[in-house]
Enzyme design. Structure first.
Site, PDB file in Angstrom:
ATOM      1  N   SER A  54       0.800  -1.227   0.000  1.00 26.14           N
ATOM      2  CA  SER A  54       0.000   0.000   0.000  1.00 26.14           C
ATOM      3  C   SER A  54       0.836   1.281   0.000  1.00 26.14           C
ATOM      4  O   SER A  54       0.315   2.340  -0.343  1.00 26.14           O
ATOM      5  CB  SER A  54      -0.944   0.021   1.210  1.00 26.14           C
ATOM      6  OG  SER A  54      -0.217   0.143   2.417  1.00 26.14           O
ATOM      7  N   LYS A 107       0.801   4.940   6.880  1.00 24.90           N
ATOM      8  CA  LYS A 107       0.207   5.696   5.774  1.00 24.90           C
ATOM      9  C   LYS A 107       0.809   7.107   5.774  1.00 24.90           C
ATOM     10  O   LYS A 107       1.565   7.473   6.664  1.00 24.90           O
ATOM     11  CB  LYS A 107      -1.318   5.802   5.908  1.00 24.90           C
ATOM     12  CG  LYS A 107      -2.061   4.476   5.968  1.00 24.90           C
ATOM     13  CD  LYS A 107      -2.038   3.713   4.662  1.00 24.90           C
ATOM     14  CE  LYS A 107      -2.797   2.398   4.769  1.00 24.90           C
ATOM     15  NZ  LYS A 107      -2.651   1.563   3.557  1.00 24.90           N
TER      16      LYS A 107
END
Length: 267
Positions: A54, A107
């Site tokens: 990701s 993230k």
């Protein structure tokens, strides 16, 4: 007239002596190292390994990170004495996953409290302006209106948390998502292959663990989004029974890690 002192004959170079520590001193040294290491891993640094794609191409599957747990600090009087700083747009952060606090997730921060966020054709708009994101990549993926037209896209993706979908509507104004106080909106750099704030919501300030600052090791591991390698065409008459050379083993040993990523600063 003063008489000079007699010059004594040199006895040659002095013998070097090695002093070995006593068992008690050795134990004390080891305990000191253990205490310092435990203190650092508890309060200052924490190692993590990247398990998914990701955050490609910033962080790859198999990267080992050291996370600075002190950079953001906690509210209180120490914040005036130590070099803490606030979470900023563009920071990569490690945090406890809001849907399962036992899990750690990494993230990039796209929105801080008060920001107005929306995505149009996959491009992030913040406070009405498109955001330049040289770190973001858009690998091929199936169409997803919710992912690319957030928050205007409909509830079509089964990966959306239903509680988030209901709560999100209260934070949307004029087609933009307003980031509330003490919360952050985060996205993965691999935009088409990331489960992030679009799907499960904001990251509370209390969930943030720290900021990765260095890749200290990297195993060469495949990513779920890697393209399959094309088979090599063998020349006519060639055989698969050829013996390998000795350097093939050395090549495999050298290829098990991404040596060029070691001690790379995370940005």
């Amino acid at each position: 007239m003063e008489e000079s002192a007699p010059v004594l004959p040199s006895s040659g170079p002095e013998a070097a002596h090695i002093v070995f520590p006593s068992p008690l001193e050795t134990v004390r040294s080891l305990l000191s190292i253990i205490v310092i290491a435990l203190f650092a891993l508890t309060f200052i640094l924490q190692p993590f390994r990247i398990p998914s794609e990701s955050m490609e191409r910033t962080l790859l599957v198999g990267d080992f990170l050291l996370v600075n747990k002190m950079i953001y600090g906690k509210p209180g009087w120490l914040s005036h004495l130590l070099p803490y700083r606030k979470v900023q747009r563009g920071d990569i952060i490690v945090f406890h996953f809001p849907l399962d606090p036992a899990d750690h997730v990494v993230k990039r921060v796209v929105g801080i409290p008060g920001d107005r966020i929306r995505l149009k054709n996959g491009v992030v708009y913040r406070n009405g302006d498109p955001v330049t994101e040289p770190y973001a990549i858009y690998e091929s993926a199936d169409e997803d209106a919710f992912r690319d037209q957030f928050p205007a896209g409909g509830y079509t993706n089964p990966g959306i948390d239903p509680h988030w979908w209901q709560a999100m509507r209260g934070d949307v104004q004029n087609g933009e998502l307003i980031v509330p106080a003490n919360s952050y909106f985060v996205l993965g750099d691999n935009r088409n292959h990331s489960r992030d704030s679009r799907y499960w919501g904001f990251v509370p300030r209390a969930n943030i663990v720290g900021r990765p600052f260095v890749i200290y090791f990297s195993l060469r591991q495949p990513s779920a989004t890697d393209l399959p390698e094309m088979p090599q065409v063998r020349a006519a008459g060639s055989s698969d029974d050829k013996l390998g050379h000795g350097n093939a083993v050395a090549g495999k040993v050298a290829d098990f890690a991404r040596w060029d990523r070691m001690l790379r600063i995370v940005r």
